[in-house]
Every structure is written in C-alpha cells, then in structure tokens.
Write a protein that holds these residues in place. Structure first.
Motif, PDB file in Angstrom:
ATOM      1  N   SER A  40      28.549 -27.650  -5.491  1.00  0.00           N
ATOM      2  CA  SER A  40      28.862 -27.983  -6.876  1.00  0.00           C
ATOM      3  C   SER A  40      28.647 -26.743  -7.743  1.00  0.00           C
ATOM      4  N   TYR A  41      28.999 -26.861  -9.001  1.00  0.00           N
ATOM      5  CA  TYR A  41      28.875 -25.712  -9.902  1.00  0.00           C
ATOM      6  C   TYR A  41      28.462 -26.202 -11.285  1.00  0.00           C
ATOM      7  N   TRP A  42      27.555 -25.468 -11.887  1.00  0.00           N
ATOM      8  CA  TRP A  42      27.234 -25.697 -13.296  1.00  0.00           C
ATOM      9  C   TRP A  42      26.628 -24.410 -13.859  1.00  0.00           C
ATOM     10  N   GLU A  43      26.681 -24.319 -15.171  1.00  0.00           N
ATOM     11  CA  GLU A  43      26.135 -23.144 -15.842  1.00  0.00           C
ATOM     12  C   GLU A  43      24.836 -23.531 -16.540  1.00  0.00           C
ATOM     13  N   ARG A  44      24.205 -22.603 -17.166  1.00  0.00           N
ATOM     14  CA  ARG A  44      22.900 -22.865 -17.790  1.00  0.00           C
ATOM     15  C   ARG A  44      22.973 -24.065 -18.721  1.00  0.00           C
ATOM     16  N   ALA A  45      21.847 -24.783 -18.777  1.00  0.00           N
ATOM     17  CA  ALA A  45      21.739 -25.998 -19.584  1.00  0.00           C
ATOM     18  C   ALA A  45      22.751 -27.058 -19.146  1.00  0.00           C
ATOM     19  N   ASN A  46      23.115 -27.005 -17.868  1.00  0.00           N
ATOM     20  CA  ASN A  46      24.034 -27.992 -17.285  1.00  0.00           C
ATOM     21  C   ASN A  46      25.415 -27.987 -17.940  1.00  0.00           C
ATOM     22  N   GLN A  47      25.818 -26.862 -18.467  1.00  0.00           N
ATOM     23  CA  GLN A  47      27.128 -26.757 -19.078  1.00  0.00           C
ATOM     24  C   GLN A  47      28.206 -26.573 -18.002  1.00  0.00           C
ATOM     25  N   ASN A  48      29.416 -27.068 -18.332  1.00  0.00           N
ATOM     26  CA  ASN A  48      30.587 -26.900 -17.453  1.00  0.00           C
ATOM     27  C   ASN A  48      30.298 -27.334 -16.008  1.00  0.00           C
ATOM     28  N   GLN A  49      29.772 -28.540 -15.863  1.00  0.00           N
ATOM     29  CA  GLN A  49      29.478 -29.064 -14.532  1.00  0.00           C
ATOM     30  C   GLN A  49      30.771 -29.415 -13.796  1.00  0.00           C
ATOM     31  N   ILE A  50      30.849 -28.960 -12.564  1.00  0.00           N
ATOM     32  CA  ILE A  50      32.002 -29.266 -11.709  1.00  0.00           C
ATOM     33  C   ILE A  50      31.450 -29.919 -10.445  1.00  0.00           C
ATOM     34  N   ASP A  51      31.952 -31.100 -10.139  1.00  0.00           N
ATOM     35  CA  ASP A  51      31.366 -31.917  -9.077  1.00  0.00           C
ATOM     36  C   ASP A  51      31.505 -31.295  -7.704  1.00  0.00           C
ATOM     37  N   ILE A  52      32.698 -30.786  -7.392  1.00  0.00           N
ATOM     38  CA  ILE A  52      32.944 -30.297  -6.032  1.00  0.00           C
ATOM     39  C   ILE A  52      33.679 -28.969  -6.063  1.00  0.00           C
ATOM     40  N   VAL A  53      33.142 -28.021  -5.312  1.00  0.00           N
ATOM     41  CA  VAL A  53      33.835 -26.754  -5.047  1.00  0.00           C
ATOM     42  C   VAL A  53      33.802 -26.560  -3.530  1.00  0.00           C
ATOM     43  N   ALA A  54      34.971 -26.467  -2.917  1.00  0.00           N
ATOM     44  CA  ALA A  54      35.065 -26.323  -1.460  1.00  0.00           C
ATOM     45  C   ALA A  54      35.856 -25.066  -1.134  1.00  0.00           C
ATOM     46  N   LEU A  55      35.311 -24.240  -0.242  1.00  0.00           N
ATOM     47  CA  LEU A  55      35.913 -22.936   0.042  1.00  0.00           C
ATOM     48  C   LEU A  55      36.296 -22.786   1.510  1.00  0.00           C
ATOM     49  N   ASN A  56      37.430 -22.147   1.739  1.00  0.00           N
ATOM     50  CA  ASN A  56      37.856 -21.726   3.070  1.00  0.00           C
ATOM     51  C   ASN A  56      38.043 -20.216   3.010  1.00  0.00           C
ATOM     52  N   ASP A  57      37.104 -19.494   3.610  1.00  0.00           N
ATOM     53  CA  ASP A  57      37.144 -18.030   3.536  1.00  0.00           C
ATOM     54  C   ASP A  57      38.217 -17.423   4.428  1.00  0.00           C
ATOM     55  N   LEU A  58      38.663 -18.169   5.428  1.00  0.00           N
ATOM     56  CA  LEU A  58      39.653 -17.634   6.349  1.00  0.00           C
ATOM     57  C   LEU A  58      41.019 -17.480   5.689  1.00  0.00           C
ATOM     58  N   ASP A  59      41.448 -18.539   5.014  1.00  0.00           N
ATOM     59  CA  ASP A  59      42.767 -18.445   4.362  1.00  0.00           C
ATOM     60  C   ASP A  59      42.659 -18.257   2.851  1.00  0.00           C
ATOM     61  N   LYS A  60      41.423 -18.011   2.388  1.00  0.00           N
ATOM     62  CA  LYS A  60      41.181 -17.730   0.974  1.00  0.00           C
ATOM     63  C   LYS A  60      41.736 -18.842   0.064  1.00  0.00           C
ATOM     64  N   THR A  61      41.350 -20.075   0.371  1.00  0.00           N
ATOM     65  CA  THR A  61      41.730 -21.197  -0.474  1.00  0.00           C
ATOM     66  C   THR A  61      40.467 -21.866  -1.006  1.00  0.00           C
ATOM     67  N   ALA A  62      40.595 -22.453  -2.184  1.00  0.00           N
ATOM     68  CA  ALA A  62      39.469 -23.126  -2.818  1.00  0.00           C
ATOM     69  C   ALA A  62      39.940 -24.426  -3.455  1.00  0.00           C
ATOM     70  N   LEU A  63      39.098 -25.442  -3.336  1.00  0.00           N
ATOM     71  CA  LEU A  63      39.348 -26.724  -3.988  1.00  0.00           C
ATOM     72  C   LEU A  63      38.310 -26.917  -5.074  1.00  0.00           C
ATOM     73  N   ILE A  64      38.775 -27.175  -6.284  1.00  0.00           N
ATOM     74  CA  ILE A  64      37.892 -27.509  -7.399  1.00  0.00           C
ATOM     75  C   ILE A  64      38.213 -28.948  -7.793  1.00  0.00           C
ATOM     76  N   ALA A  65      37.195 -29.819  -7.764  1.00  0.00           N
ATOM     77  CA  ALA A  65      37.488 -31.242  -7.932  1.00  0.00           C
ATOM     78  C   ALA A  65      36.501 -31.936  -8.856  1.00  0.00           C
ATOM     79  N   GLU A  66      36.994 -32.964  -9.495  1.00  0.00           N
ATOM     80  CA  GLU A  66      36.187 -33.839 -10.353  1.00  0.00           C
ATOM     81  C   GLU A  66      36.139 -35.219  -9.708  1.00  0.00           C
ATOM     82  N   VAL A  67      35.002 -35.888  -9.851  1.00  0.00           N
ATOM     83  CA  VAL A  67      34.815 -37.218  -9.264  1.00  0.00           C
ATOM     84  C   VAL A  67      34.484 -38.212 -10.363  1.00  0.00           C
ATOM     85  N   LYS A  68      35.273 -39.256 -10.449  1.00  0.00           N
ATOM     86  CA  LYS A  68      35.037 -40.347 -11.408  1.00  0.00           C
ATOM     87  C   LYS A  68      35.257 -41.677 -10.691  1.00  0.00           C
TER      88      LYS A  68
END
Length: 441
Positions: free
Chosen positions: A371-399
C-alpha cells in the motif's frame, strides 16, 4: 467436516516417516491455537500404529502412569516397575526403537515448561546418544508459539538445532475458504463470503464451528457469534491468556487500540501513557500477532509505520467483543448486534483489501504487493502491485460498493507515487465486493 488441503504438509510428514525407518527423525509442528495441527498429524498417520502423548497440566507422575498404559496397550508389551519420570519413558521408547520402528507424537510439548523444564535437557541427552541407532519418528507439536520458538530456536536451550523438519501451519487461503463455503452454500452472496473470510480467517476450527451449526450466511454467522454460551465469546481471551500469561492486560489494551484504528505507536502511547516499544516488538516477532506496514518504496527504518493485527478473528474479537465486554457480561446480545450492524461495513473494508491482495498474489503476476500513503496518512492508496520483469504496475482502490470508486481521484492521489514508478507502465483499477464474488483479479 472433511479434511481439506494440507497437501504439502502431508507430503513432508510422510517423507519424514519413511526416513525414520532408517534413522530417527525429529519434526516440530507449530501454529496458532485451533489451526488444525493435531488433526493434520493424525491424518498423516492414518492406518498406522503410533503413540500419541498429550501433555496436560498434570503432575509428572500422573502423566507417566497414563503414558505407560498407552505404551503397553498400543505396542502390546509390558513395562516392569513403576515409571515416575518422563525421561525414563522416553529412554525406554528410544531403546525399543532400536529394534522396532515407531512413531511418537507429543502434543502441547511446551507444557513441560510448567511441569518440569529439566525434561528438555533430559530428552536432548537421550536423543543425541541414541538417535543414530534407533528408528523413531518423533513429532513434537505446540500451540504456544513463543514457547515453541524458545525451545527450538534459542541457542541457549538444549533442543536447539536438533530438529530435522519444522512445519509452521498457516490458515487456509482465501480460495480454499471460498471452496469450503461453496461446498455447503453454493448460492453464497458476496457479503456471506467476506463475512466468512473475516470471522474465520481461514482457521479450521472456526470454519468447522460454522459448518457444524449450519451457519452459511452473514446473518447466521453473526448470530452464531453473539448468543448465550457462544464458543466465540471467550475464544480471543483464551488464545491470548495462553500466550501472554500475567501480561495479558497490557497486551490486550494495545491490541484493542490497534483494532480501533489506532495503528501508530505514537497514537497508542498517547492513550496508554507508557512506552510500548518492547510490547510491539514482542507482539510482532515473538507472538506473530501483529505485523508492521510501511508505504511501498519507503526506506528501511522509516517511522511512517502502521501496526495491524494479522489474525482476522482476533481483530474482530477486539473490535466487537472485547471493546463491548460490558454488554457481553450482561448478555445484551441485541445491543451487540446493533453495534455490529452499524460498524461492520466500515470494519470489513480493511479485510476486503486483504482479500483482494491475497487474490492478486495468487495470480503470480507480481513480485511486490503493498500500500502507499504519505505523511499524516495523506493520499492513501489501498493497493500497489509491481512486476519488475515487465515493468508494469497496478494502482488500485478498494471500496465495498463499486459506485464509490473514482479512478480520476485515484490518479490524483497517485501523483507523487507515479514519479517513483518512472519507467513502469501503470494501470489503474477499482475493486469492490462484486469483484470478490466474480473473481475479477
């Protein structure tokens, strides 16, 4: 309930049993209470003759009397004289194993600490002297993880380095929980599945409790938790007292705050007015009840850390049973159900995120999921998934509901994160309860 899964664990236990036909082998089996250790061991030994010693909190002499009777009955032999010390029981069996291959299971092995701690050094001496000449398949099981870890992983303890195999039994996966629920309720709803995932956490005993009582829907499961003489009401307390002993109160206070979303050390310390660094460290490393989370790409040693309870049921227990223990004491279950009906949707959001992360990991497409967030819990992102082999990233929100997902807002929150993902092809996605039901991952 029929026996599910544990394929790899069974394969290891059967392989070790075969090896023990030539020379003694020692295997330890650990895992939280109710995880199914004993049933796994018995299942692996089906259609075999074996000895099973359960270490109850009794006087050593009484245990030896009980075990002597088991030996004589199971092995069809006689033991002359009266044995009052466990070391003599074990020594007799190791001598017997020089001529006859046998399997010995000692369950709740950590309880010897309370009965006679010198037993561990006695066993070590006998094992070291006779293991090469004997053919014993020795399986040692225990549910108090901190004590089992001390016995076998502390270099100062006599049994350190003696094991040939170590099995740490994990909870059932989300996919297996889905399969089990579908076996008994093929028309389950998305709410039923998420509730099953939260309340059982993949713990076989909890799953069995719901199945035996025919509780397959969200309403039925919650009713099973909140009723007179419910198995679940004291379960959290029983699990923790076994681990924490006299310090149960302090640890419980910390865990209750984490369950109430006070997930930083500073937030907890401001309420308890005490330094809890040592407690958090033991909860994480010794007891494995909590885990620390930091934003993806954060540097080692960052203080931007959140603590979460790993165990699903304990998280629920602290949030809705421990917190309202007054209502539990007076058996006001109507009130408790009103609280759950009000707060469960918000509470379940965290577990929907866990469920989806687990499903993404099962696809084997990613090397890192967080997951990702900045100081004081700002800009929280629920899911960040990385594939270093093909250089792809998934950024996702969960509701819980898909209508509450906004990809445009997600992209705005990911502005700083996107710069850290320079060179990656980024895709944005929203996940909801509908995806859980339809398996869109």
């Amino acid at each position: 309930m029929k026996f599910y899964n544990r394929t790899s664990e069974l394969a290891i236990l059967k392989r070790v049993a075969k090896q023990s036909q030539r020379q003694s082998r020692m295997t330890i089996v650990t895992g939280r209470r109710r995880i199914g250790k004993t049933r796994l061991i018995h299942h692996s030994l089906s259609n075999q003759v074996y000895l099973y010693f359960f270490i109850a909190r009794k006087d050593e002499k009484l245990l030896c009397q009980e075990f002597t009777e088991q030996i004589e009955q199971s092995l069809q032999t006689s033991i002359f004289g009266t044995i009052t010390q466990f070391k003599d029981i074990f020594g007799w069996l190791m001598n017997y194993a020089q001529q006859h291959a046998i399997t010995l299971v000692i369950d709740e092995f950590q309880e010897f600490f309370r009965i006679n701690p010198s037993i561990y050094s006695d066993l070590q001496n006998i094992w070291d002297r006779q293991k090469e000449q004997s053919k014993m398949n020795l399986i040692l099981s225990g549910s108090v993880y901190s004590l089992m870890q001390k016995i076998f992983e502390n270099a100062k303890e006599p049994l350190f380095g003696r094991t040939n195999e170590k099995l740490y039994i994990q909870a059932f996966t989300a996919d297996l929980q889905r399969l089990i629920l579908s076996d008994f309720n093929p028309t389950y709803s998305k709410e039923d599945l998420l509730t099953f995932y939260i309340l059982t956490g993949g713990i076989p005993k909890y799953i069995e409790q719901f199945i035996d009582n025919e509780c397959f829907t969200k309403t039925q499961m919650l009713n099973e938790v909140f009723h007179e003489n419910s198995f679940f009401l004291d379960e959290g307390k029983n699990v923790l007292i076994e681990e924490f002993g006299k310090e149960y109160t302090t640890y419980s206070s910390i865990l209750s705050l984490i369950a109430a979303s006070k997930t930083s050390r500073s937030a907890i310390e401001s309420i308890l007015q005490k330094d809890i660094g040592g407690y958090l460290s033991r909860l994480e490393k010794d007891y494995r009840i909590i885990e620390r989370h930091s934003p993806i790409f954060s540097k080692p040693g960052t203080r931007n850390v959140k603590f979460l309870i790993k165990d699903h049921f304990l998280s629920f227990w602290f949030r809705f049973i421990y917190k309202y223990k007054g209502a539990v004491e007076i058996r006001n279950f109507d009130y408790l159900r009103q609280v759950v009906d009000r707060d469960f949707p918000t509470f379940s959001g965290l577990f929907l995120e866990r469920f989806i992360k687990e499903q993404l990991a099962a696809t084997k497409r990613y090397a890192l999921i967080g997951s990702y967030w900045e100081r004081a819990n700002q800009n929280q992102i629920d899911i960040v998934a990385l594939n270093d082999l093909d250089k792809t990233a998934l950024i996702a929100e969960v509701k819980l509901q898909s209508k509450n997902i906004s990809i445009d807002k997600l992209k705005e929150k990911a502005y700083a994160l996107k710069r850290k993902l320079n060179g990656y092809q980024i895709s944005y996605k929203g996940f909801s309860l509908e995806d859980v039901l339809e398996r869109k991952f």
